[in-house]
Write a protein that holds these residues in place. Structure first.
Motif, short mmCIF file in Angstrom:
data_model
loop_
_atom_site.label_atom_id
_atom_site.label_comp_id
_atom_site.label_asym_id
_atom_site.label_seq_id
_atom_site.Cartn_x
_atom_site.Cartn_y
_atom_site.Cartn_z
N UNK A 106 0.73 -1.31 -0.02
CA UNK A 106 -0.02 -0.10 -0.13
C UNK A 106 0.84 1.33 0.11
N UNK A 107 0.37 2.44 -0.67
CA UNK A 107 1.02 3.44 -0.81
C UNK A 107 -0.02 4.80 -0.75
N UNK A 108 -0.82 4.82 0.49
CA UNK A 108 -1.90 5.61 0.58
C UNK A 108 -1.87 6.89 1.28
N UNK A 109 -0.48 7.12 2.08
CA UNK A 109 -0.52 8.01 2.95
C UNK A 109 -0.61 9.65 2.35
N UNK A 110 -1.40 10.57 3.02
CA UNK A 110 -1.62 12.02 2.52
C UNK A 110 -2.30 11.90 1.12
N UNK A 111 -3.37 10.90 1.06
CA UNK A 111 -4.12 10.95 -0.37
C UNK A 111 -5.40 12.27 -0.17
N UNK A 112 -5.85 12.77 -1.16
CA UNK A 112 -6.85 13.63 -0.90
C UNK A 112 -7.94 13.24 0.03
N UNK A 113 -8.48 11.99 -0.43
CA UNK A 113 -9.49 11.57 0.39
C UNK A 113 -9.31 11.63 1.89
N UNK A 114 -8.23 11.21 2.37
CA UNK A 114 -7.82 10.88 3.65
C UNK A 114 -7.75 12.28 4.51
N UNK A 115 -7.64 13.43 3.69
CA UNK A 115 -7.55 14.56 4.36
C UNK A 115 -8.90 15.72 4.24
N UNK A 116 -9.86 15.05 3.46
CA UNK A 116 -11.33 15.71 3.61
C UNK A 116 -11.94 15.83 4.83
N UNK A 117 -12.68 17.09 5.19
CA UNK A 117 -13.43 17.24 6.29
C UNK A 117 -15.04 17.43 5.87
#
Length: 338
Positions: A106-117
């Motif tokens: 996996x290479x998922x760090x700091x994706x757009x989705x993970x930082x949505x509010x």
């Protein structure tokens, strides 16, 4: 066309798949596929004629645009896809062969989705008119920000009587058993349909306990634990027996207020296993939405057949009609269609 509105909430991903079952060494070539667990479920449900919306976030660049176009081509609503500066999560797969198992990085760090509010007002508007909300443990593993977003959606679902399904999808490479139990245990109190058992009844130090379950009474006991502890209506558990890495036998159990039921077993050789569990989930949701919960064996047979059919298709997802899967359930060994 089923007019009931379904929402899938999750992270969009690109899969880079090593060609020709080769190992992950440089230099190398990859096939690429758009996917992500909830996106795969949404695409599967769209194939069955459901109105499905994918709630997510993608980069404000060509990759993000192409992902949106792909979803649109699959008849998945993208009106609730946010575009922000950032990246799309990636994962790499190395397909196994014979006695060599497949593997994932996996290479998922700091994706757009993970930082949505999301705000409570946004969530309320997105869920307006919604009948069913789906998410997975793969999404919940992304961290506190995503978990807080999930809670906003789940609390609103509870308030407005929207059915919630969760595919636990435990991945030991994403988080520990103890962390997953703590987070998913909290989310289960808002869930009506639980697919999978791991990691909820596992010991905190053990991530293989339920993978090795073979005794039917032990499976029933673990399903009862989850159903009673979290007040879940439907608990589902799938069983796969592998004959090396390129073939498997697939079946499933369901426990609900009408009892404990098992599907028949389906055998298939494997072209691509990735996404077959998501296809099972799409088939299951389709059956439950069509009020087939009073015919549990037929419901499970359809869902398992959908998962098995995906094993024959390359890529992360498939968009297949209900008629194709019903034919597979009825006639598992098909001749050439001429």
């Amino acid at each position: 066309m089923n007019k009931k509105k379904i929402i899938a909430f999750g992270e969009p991903l690109i899969r880079l798949d090593r060609v020709h079952n080769e190992q992950l060494f440089l230099p190398q070539s990859f096939n690429s596929y758009f996917g992500g667990s909830e996106a795969n479920v949404a695409i599967g449900l769209s194939g069955f004629g459901h109105k499905v919306s994918f709630v997510t976030g993608v980069p404000h660049n060509q990759i993000g645009e192409n992902y949106i176009r792909y979803l649109n081509a699959m008849q998945v609503d993208t009106s609730n896809v946010k575009q922000k500066e950032g990246r799309l999560g990636v994962y790499y797969t190395q397909q196994g062969f014979s006695v060599r198992p497949s593997s994932v990085i996996y290479d998922r760090g700091f994706s757009v989705f993970s930082q949505l509010n999301y705000t409570p007002e946004e969530v309320k508007n997105i869920l307006s008119g919604c009948t069913w909300f789906h998410f997975s443990g793969i999404t919940a593993a992304l961290g506190e920000t995503v978990q807080n977003n999930l809670l906003l959606f789940l609390k609103e679902c509870k308030k407005t009587n929207i059915t919630v399904s969760c595919d636990l999808n435990y991945r030991s490479k994403l988080w520990s058993v103890s962390e997953a139990k703590q987070v998913l245990g909290k989310l289960m109190s808002y869930t009506d349909v639980c697919i999978g058992l791991e990691p909820l009844p596992c010991k905190d130090t053990d991530n293989t306990y339920l993978l090795n379950l073979k005794d039917e009474q032990e499976i029933l006991l673990r399903m009862q634990e989850i159903r009673e502890q979290y007040g879940i209506e439907h608990v589902i558990h799938t069983i796969r027996h592998y004959f090396q890495s390129d073939s498997n036998e697939y079946s499933a159990y369901i426990l609900n207020s009408q009892g404990f039921h098992k599907s028949r077993e389906f055998f298939t050789s494997i072209v691509d296993r990735v996404g077959s569990g998501d296809s099972f989930v799409a088939g299951l949701i389709h059956g439950l939405l069509n009020n087939e919960s009073n015919c549990n064996v037929s419901l499970l047979n359809f869902a398992v057949a959908n998962g098995v059919y995906k094993c024959t298709i390359k890529g992360d997802n498939m968009c297949i009609s209900e008629e194709v899967i019903k034919k597979l359930v009825k006639e598992p060994f098909l001749d050439i269609e001429r």
